[in-house]
Scaffold this motif. Sequence first.
Motif, PDB file in Angstrom:
ATOM      1  N   LYS A 181       0.872  -1.118  -0.068  1.00 40.25           N
ATOM      2  CA  LYS A 181      -0.024  -0.253  -0.137  1.00 40.25           C
ATOM      3  C   LYS A 181       0.924   1.160  -0.067  1.00 40.25           C
ATOM      4  O   LYS A 181       1.461   1.513   0.796  1.00 40.25           O
ATOM      5  N   PRO A 182       1.221   1.774  -1.287  1.00 42.46           N
ATOM      6  CA  PRO A 182       2.058   2.843  -1.410  1.00 42.46           C
ATOM      7  C   PRO A 182       1.524   4.116  -0.403  1.00 42.46           C
ATOM      8  O   PRO A 182       0.426   4.524  -0.298  1.00 42.46           O
ATOM      9  N   GLN A 183       2.438   4.755   0.164  1.00 46.55           N
ATOM     10  CA  GLN A 183       1.938   5.927   1.131  1.00 46.55           C
ATOM     11  C   GLN A 183       3.516   7.020   0.851  1.00 46.55           C
ATOM     12  O   GLN A 183       4.402   6.570   0.695  1.00 46.55           O
ATOM     13  N   ARG A 219      -3.007   8.761  -0.186  1.00 49.87           N
ATOM     14  CA  ARG A 219      -3.912   9.616  -1.016  1.00 49.87           C
ATOM     15  C   ARG A 219      -3.008   9.479  -2.497  1.00 49.87           C
ATOM     16  O   ARG A 219      -2.132  10.175  -2.765  1.00 49.87           O
ATOM     17  N   GLN A 220      -3.497   8.368  -3.358  1.00 49.67           N
ATOM     18  CA  GLN A 220      -3.163   8.271  -4.696  1.00 49.67           C
ATOM     19  C   GLN A 220      -1.408   8.141  -4.719  1.00 49.67           C
ATOM     20  O   GLN A 220      -0.840   8.616  -5.686  1.00 49.67           O
ATOM     21  N   VAL A 228       1.894  11.367  -9.137  1.00 45.72           N
ATOM     22  CA  VAL A 228       0.699  10.354  -9.508  1.00 45.72           C
ATOM     23  C   VAL A 228       0.709   9.215  -9.272  1.00 45.72           C
ATOM     24  O   VAL A 228       1.762   8.378  -9.098  1.00 45.72           O
ATOM     25  N   SER A 229      -0.189   8.514  -8.919  1.00 46.02           N
ATOM     26  CA  SER A 229      -0.476   7.192  -8.737  1.00 46.02           C
ATOM     27  C   SER A 229      -0.103   6.482  -9.875  1.00 46.02           C
ATOM     28  O   SER A 229      -0.181   6.653 -11.150  1.00 46.02           O
ATOM     29  N   ASP A 230       0.281   5.068  -9.727  1.00 40.39           N
ATOM     30  CA  ASP A 230       0.717   4.389 -10.886  1.00 40.39           C
ATOM     31  C   ASP A 230      -0.523   4.174 -11.917  1.00 40.39           C
ATOM     32  O   ASP A 230      -0.337   3.890 -13.052  1.00 40.39           O
ATOM     33  N   ALA A 290      -3.341  12.030 -10.497  1.00 41.78           N
ATOM     34  CA  ALA A 290      -2.394  13.122 -10.114  1.00 41.78           C
ATOM     35  C   ALA A 290      -3.003  13.941  -8.978  1.00 41.78           C
ATOM     36  O   ALA A 290      -3.894  13.900  -8.910  1.00 41.78           O
ATOM     37  N   ALA A 291      -1.911  14.233  -8.018  1.00 41.94           N
ATOM     38  CA  ALA A 291      -2.304  15.089  -7.032  1.00 41.94           C
ATOM     39  C   ALA A 291      -1.158  16.127  -6.886  1.00 41.94           C
ATOM     40  O   ALA A 291      -0.270  16.099  -7.160  1.00 41.94           O
ATOM     41  N   CYS A 292      -1.665  17.198  -5.954  1.00 38.18           N
ATOM     42  CA  CYS A 292      -0.926  18.347  -5.459  1.00 38.18           C
ATOM     43  C   CYS A 292      -1.060  18.424  -3.898  1.00 38.18           C
ATOM     44  O   CYS A 292      -2.390  18.194  -3.697  1.00 38.18           O
TER      45      CYS A 292
END
Length: 431
Positions: free
Chosen positions: A296-298, A321-322, A339-341, A345-347
Amino acid sequence: MGALVTFLLAAMLAADTAKASSESGWPGFRGPRGDGTSSATNVPLNWSESNNVAWKVPLPGRGHSTPIVLLDRLWLTTALEQGVRHTSMYGEDMLKAEHVTLEAISLDRANGNILWRTALFEVDAPAPIHSFNSWATPTPVIEPGRLYCDFGNFGTACLDAATGKVLWKTRLPVDDQFGPGSSPVLWRNLLIFVRDGRDAQYVAALDKQTGQIVWKVDRPPMTAEGGYLKKSFITPLLINNAGQTQLVAPAAQWVVSYDPVSGKELWRARHGEGYSMGSSPVFGDGLAVFSTGFEKPQLVAVRVDGQGDVTATHIAWKTLRQAPAVSSPVLAGNELYWVSDAGVAACGDVRTGEIHWQERVGGLHLASLLFAEGRVYFFAQNGKTTVVKAGRQYEKLAENQIEGRLVATPAILDGTIFLRTETAFYRIGKK
């Protein structure tokens, strides 16, 4: 008077080299600062197969290493594969080959013509790799006169950058399991490697002139029983905090900072049970930020001013979150982008981890993010690049599509993006 002239000439040459490395060059993975940021100007915003391409040339073999640039030359690595087929191992889609030739290539920046090719390693029946990977994934490092190429367990070589002549070869063994991924970094007289395999986990520095080991240190003890749970594919990041240079190198379960001179451990923090991270760290506001990889990437932010085990005192924030397992984030000001695999995308605020926005850009994302001219570039495996305006509000500026599989992180220079698919090499920008 003669001594003064000699000193001034040496200073001018040093300044020119520094300028070439930091402004008009892309010397290694994620650029001159190793963090995906560029000070380039007139960076292309829009392109396609028929628009804004100065040249496109076919590449021999296949590889995922970033193209690197110094002055009028380009370099990359590639693998010429024979008898490749898909197979299933460890519950994953893997690639097997009967034989692989690992090469370094130099090209002319102006037209993409190949100037030389040097075969470095011939490997019969190499260990299988993940289908997302290649046998030539680590990015080489360039400095005036010398090129350093690494292929993980298969070997490392130093070449004359102008001619391709091999100056030395060596091998830092490790069981990569899914193939090589971590790129070396160059610091002063040292070429530094992370070797986090399922059989051994260590960081080592070679004398760049000779290839001899200067220091080698084991990673912190890990509680996981399975060897695959001890792996990582990260490229370390050199940072300067309060006048102290640190080598920040996340690992499975831990993130560790080292003194690059001696390899002495400065601090460590336990981040959990994550492993096989391909994402490399960034640094800003006194924080090193990195992804913990699978399962579970964090994203985790750690203050870098500690000593010893700082798990209980220096972890500033975490978010699920992603978070990516493979691609590396990029930092611009106080805003962190990732950006998740799976292509979300997130900021967020690098100081707190607070999310500003989250948007689906689509596609599988394995290449790392880049920042230039107030824009963030997201590269999907299907050849699509989404360009977003940097800021706390999501604003898409462009969406660009090319042919082929895009896994290698591109290079950005003034007026140009050098972009590599698995079969072709593009110079994006005006001729």
